[in-house]
Design a protein around this motif. Sequence first.
Motif, PDB file in Angstrom:
ATOM      1  N   PRO A 115       0.827  -1.226   0.000  1.00 40.50           N
ATOM      2  CA  PRO A 115       0.000   0.000   0.000  1.00 40.50           C
ATOM      3  C   PRO A 115       0.857   1.270   0.000  1.00 40.50           C
ATOM      4  N   GLY A 116       2.173   1.115   0.117  1.00 40.30           N
ATOM      5  CA  GLY A 116       3.048   2.274   0.253  1.00 40.30           C
ATOM      6  C   GLY A 116       3.230   3.097  -1.005  1.00 40.30           C
ATOM      7  N   TRP A 117       2.701   2.613  -2.150  1.00 37.92           N
ATOM      8  CA  TRP A 117       2.920   3.313  -3.422  1.00 37.92           C
ATOM      9  C   TRP A 117       1.603   3.787  -4.021  1.00 37.92           C
ATOM     10  N   GLY A 118       0.676   4.171  -3.135  1.00 37.38           N
ATOM     11  CA  GLY A 118      -0.640   4.584  -3.603  1.00 37.38           C
ATOM     12  C   GLY A 118      -0.963   6.036  -3.320  1.00 37.38           C
ATOM     13  N   MET A 119      -1.966   6.495  -4.053  1.00 33.30           N
ATOM     14  CA  MET A 119      -2.646   7.739  -3.724  1.00 33.30           C
ATOM     15  C   MET A 119      -4.034   7.276  -3.286  1.00 33.30           C
ATOM     16  N   GLY A 120      -4.274   7.205  -1.996  1.00 38.19           N
ATOM     17  CA  GLY A 120      -5.484   6.537  -1.538  1.00 38.19           C
ATOM     18  C   GLY A 120      -5.358   5.045  -1.811  1.00 38.19           C
ATOM     19  N   ARG A 121      -6.450   4.397  -2.242  1.00 42.27           N
ATOM     20  CA  ARG A 121      -6.444   2.945  -2.435  1.00 42.27           C
ATOM     21  C   ARG A 121      -5.801   2.542  -3.758  1.00 42.27           C
ATOM     22  N   THR A 122      -5.701   3.475  -4.710  1.00 44.79           N
ATOM     23  CA  THR A 122      -5.215   3.115  -6.037  1.00 44.79           C
ATOM     24  C   THR A 122      -3.702   3.226  -6.100  1.00 44.79           C
ATOM     25  N   LEU A 123      -3.071   2.160  -6.585  1.00 51.75           N
ATOM     26  CA  LEU A 123      -1.612   2.164  -6.655  1.00 51.75           C
ATOM     27  C   LEU A 123      -1.144   2.937  -7.882  1.00 51.75           C
ATOM     28  N   ASN A 124       0.011   3.558  -7.738  1.00 49.13           N
ATOM     29  CA  ASN A 124       0.603   4.384  -8.796  1.00 49.13           C
ATOM     30  C   ASN A 124       0.955   3.548 -10.033  1.00 49.13           C
ATOM     31  N   GLY A 125       0.659   4.112 -11.211  1.00 46.58           N
ATOM     32  CA  GLY A 125       0.901   3.389 -12.454  1.00 46.58           C
ATOM     33  C   GLY A 125       2.372   3.142 -12.729  1.00 46.58           C
ATOM     34  N   GLY A 126       3.234   4.066 -12.336  1.00 45.89           N
ATOM     35  CA  GLY A 126       4.658   3.881 -12.533  1.00 45.89           C
ATOM     36  C   GLY A 126       5.217   2.781 -11.649  1.00 45.89           C
ATOM     37  N   TYR A 127       4.727   2.718 -10.398  1.00 46.18           N
ATOM     38  CA  TYR A 127       5.126   1.634  -9.492  1.00 46.18           C
ATOM     39  C   TYR A 127       4.735   0.288 -10.099  1.00 46.18           C
ATOM     40  N   LEU A 128       3.509   0.186 -10.605  1.00 47.63           N
ATOM     41  CA  LEU A 128       3.040  -1.085 -11.183  1.00 47.63           C
ATOM     42  C   LEU A 128       3.847  -1.467 -12.417  1.00 47.63           C
ATOM     43  N   LEU A 129       4.216  -0.471 -13.212  1.00 44.76           N
ATOM     44  CA  LEU A 129       5.033  -0.757 -14.388  1.00 44.76           C
ATOM     45  C   LEU A 129       6.413  -1.258 -13.970  1.00 44.76           C
ATOM     46  N   ALA A 130       6.937  -0.726 -12.858  1.00 44.55           N
ATOM     47  CA  ALA A 130       8.223  -1.210 -12.353  1.00 44.55           C
ATOM     48  C   ALA A 130       8.111  -2.654 -11.876  1.00 44.55           C
ATOM     49  N   ALA A 150      -1.681  20.966   4.998  1.00 42.21           N
ATOM     50  CA  ALA A 150      -2.360  20.249   6.076  1.00 42.21           C
ATOM     51  C   ALA A 150      -1.376  19.469   6.954  1.00 42.21           C
ATOM     52  N   GLY A 151      -0.080  19.712   6.757  1.00 41.78           N
ATOM     53  CA  GLY A 151       0.928  19.050   7.584  1.00 41.78           C
ATOM     54  C   GLY A 151       1.415  17.755   6.961  1.00 41.78           C
ATOM     55  N   PRO A 152       2.588  17.294   7.404  1.00 38.65           N
ATOM     56  CA  PRO A 152       3.208  16.116   6.776  1.00 38.65           C
ATOM     57  C   PRO A 152       2.368  14.847   6.894  1.00 38.65           C
ATOM     58  N   ASP A 153       1.482  14.740   7.909  1.00 34.26           N
ATOM     59  CA  ASP A 153       0.671  13.526   8.051  1.00 34.26           C
ATOM     60  C   ASP A 153      -0.389  13.422   6.956  1.00 34.26           C
ATOM     61  N   ALA A 154      -0.680  14.545   6.258  1.00 32.76           N
ATOM     62  CA  ALA A 154      -1.751  14.557   5.254  1.00 32.76           C
ATOM     63  C   ALA A 154      -1.279  14.065   3.893  1.00 32.76           C
ATOM     64  N   LEU A 203       2.372   7.500  -1.374  1.00 37.04           N
ATOM     65  CA  LEU A 203       3.380   7.579  -2.430  1.00 37.04           C
ATOM     66  C   LEU A 203       4.378   8.697  -2.147  1.00 37.04           C
ATOM     67  N   SER A 204       3.882   9.823  -1.646  1.00 33.65           N
ATOM     68  CA  SER A 204       4.749  10.977  -1.411  1.00 33.65           C
ATOM     69  C   SER A 204       5.749  10.719  -0.287  1.00 33.65           C
ATOM     70  N   ARG A 205       5.466   9.708   0.564  1.00 42.42           N
ATOM     71  CA  ARG A 205       6.424   9.379   1.629  1.00 42.42           C
ATOM     72  C   ARG A 205       7.573   8.533   1.095  1.00 42.42           C
ATOM     73  N   ARG A 206       7.347   7.848  -0.013  1.00 37.00           N
ATOM     74  CA  ARG A 206       8.386   6.998  -0.599  1.00 37.00           C
ATOM     75  C   ARG A 206       9.357   7.802  -1.448  1.00 37.00           C
ATOM     76  N   LEU A 207       8.881   9.014  -1.862  1.00 38.64           N
ATOM     77  CA  LEU A 207       9.651   9.840  -2.785  1.00 38.64           C
ATOM     78  C   LEU A 207      10.075  11.130  -2.128  1.00 38.64           C
ATOM     79  N   ASP A 208      11.256  11.603  -2.493  1.00 39.00           N
ATOM     80  CA  ASP A 208      11.657  12.961  -2.133  1.00 39.00           C
ATOM     81  C   ASP A 208      11.455  13.807  -3.396  1.00 39.00           C
ATOM     82  N   LEU A 209      10.267  14.425  -3.448  1.00 37.04           N
ATOM     83  CA  LEU A 209       9.842  15.176  -4.629  1.00 37.04           C
ATOM     84  C   LEU A 209       9.996  16.655  -4.306  1.00 37.04           C
ATOM     85  N   ARG A 210      10.722  17.390  -5.153  1.00 36.09           N
ATOM     86  CA  ARG A 210      10.889  18.833  -4.939  1.00 36.09           C
ATOM     87  C   ARG A 210      10.338  19.552  -6.162  1.00 36.09           C
TER      88      ARG A 210
END
Lengths: 300, 300
Positions: B51-66, B174-178, B182-189
């Motif tokens: 579940p670590g590569w999702g936005m809500g319940r749906t998993l990211n398409g790039g993660y699935l392709l990997a 809304a703070g880091p908990d929000a 997926l955003s926790r797995r990536l360091d996106l700037r």
Amino acid sequence: MSESPAGAPGTRAGTEPAGPVPALGREVFEFDRDTAARRRAPGVHDIDLSPGWGMGRTLNGGYLLAVVGRALARDLAHPDPFTVTAHYLTATVPGPAVVRTDTARAGRSLSSASAGLFQPVPGAAGERGAETERLRVLGTYGDLDALGDDVRTAAEPPALPPPEECFSATDHPAGPDAVPELSRRLDLRLDPATSGWAVGAPSLRGEMRAWVSLADGRAPDPFALLLAVDALPPTGFDLGLTGWLPTVELTVHVRARPAPGPLRVGVTTRNLAGGFLEEDAEVWDTADRLVAQSRQLARA
Amino acid sequence: MSESPAGAPGTRAGTEPAGPVPALGREVFEFDRDTAARRRAPGVHDIDLSPGWGMGRTLNGGYLLAVVGRALARDLAHPDPFTVTAHYLTATVPGPAVVRTDTARAGRSLSSASAGLFQPVPGAAGERGAETERLRVLGTYGDLDALGDDVRTAAEPPALPPPEECFSATDHPAGPDAVPELSRRLDLRLDPATSGWAVGAPSLRGEMRAWVSLADGRAPDPFALLLAVDALPPTGFDLGLTGWLPTVELTVHVRARPAPGPLRVGVTTRNLAGGFLEEDAEVWDTADRLVAQSRQLARA
């Protein structure tokens, strides 16, 4: 889908044409005749690939994608290719071929399937003798007529001189008889600004622009767009490369049903590295709509 | 390919990890752990999707392709995805999944195959009970280390401010908990110039630019590039669209093995029409090489 009447010109007795064959009076256009596979059974389509769409013995990748694309449309509930990808495995030659399709999902607004185009191995006997897979395709289909009219685009049509100021195959230095078969099927008018390579002076910008029509006057449709994106000389020629630049993979997005009249096609290469290059094509119709986008990966 | 020693951290006793798992000392990186399917048999791979590569319940398409991309690499003679296309059929959720591959051609320098990722239908019993196909993939693999060093490119890296001047997930109002998983797995700037949509002021240019790293410090490789191309917020946000923009199809060309360090990713949309838009991504490494190009077709 409507079917052509049995015995109509260009169809064969006892076979089923692959979708509607647009005809002007009694005329059947070359593209429709040469991309129409006969459905032997759901998921299995036979075709005799015409030598008319080749450069030498090798058939054009866009033509082959149109053949497979039409067969897929027969097996899916949606008529139009929205996004199709072909991986070219081995060089396809004129002659018999079989398209086998495999539906992945039949949805309400989109359907997806994969397909392979196979040719018999020369010398192998029997109807189901040894086959070689030539290309494998993955596509998602929908109905272009069901899409909304909203357009918010930053893209602009390529700047092309009028067709009469462009180069055509009849300008071939060795005379019109020297042009490859494919060039006889197409009315291609190359922008002089991207034609310097033909006289040994490539621009080195990796650009190619042209007006593209089917030579016999057939109007463009989504399947003709699959051909149009791969119809120009390779951008590699404009980068100073020579010889054959085989396509590894070609993806086409069809974004709108094209209006009648000549298409404007612009192709660019941004990155030639490690012996591979991408070619990005945009296709615009006479209504100034971006009707298709494509990218291919080719070997230098 | 080399294998991790049995019992190494992140692997499971009695199963076969999907290719080498880079580790720093005893550490196993999240991306390697969560994309490693276990090969049950040639062509059949099991994975418990995190579940670590999702936005809500749906998993990211790039993660699935990997995930599918690594499974394909196990079944082919070549290690690196050169061009891979995924068609997303139904939304993939965390939990068990099976990847089934089908080789089309095993060549000297390139190999091609298709694959499907399937999930069990909830409530269906038995190991081979009813399955739903989530995505279908078609790919051609090669060896990036075997490519020449020639580069003739017109492409330039995206102009990005230094990472410390960009927005990160920790700046979430809304703070880091929000932030989504997926955003926790990536360091996106995110480039502030393409972040106006987050405060209700999209640029309407259809652009998104960011630095992308894996949050736990794992260096990028070709499979991480499959994730990186789909890791940014949708360009549709910069065009004033809101809500989910599901990917219909994603094609990635991997052009070079990335150097260590943060990737620069630029994404642009040229054409939003008829309820569909394309997103073109370019990925650059710290050595200023264009390491990947991608295009996806998404629904608005």
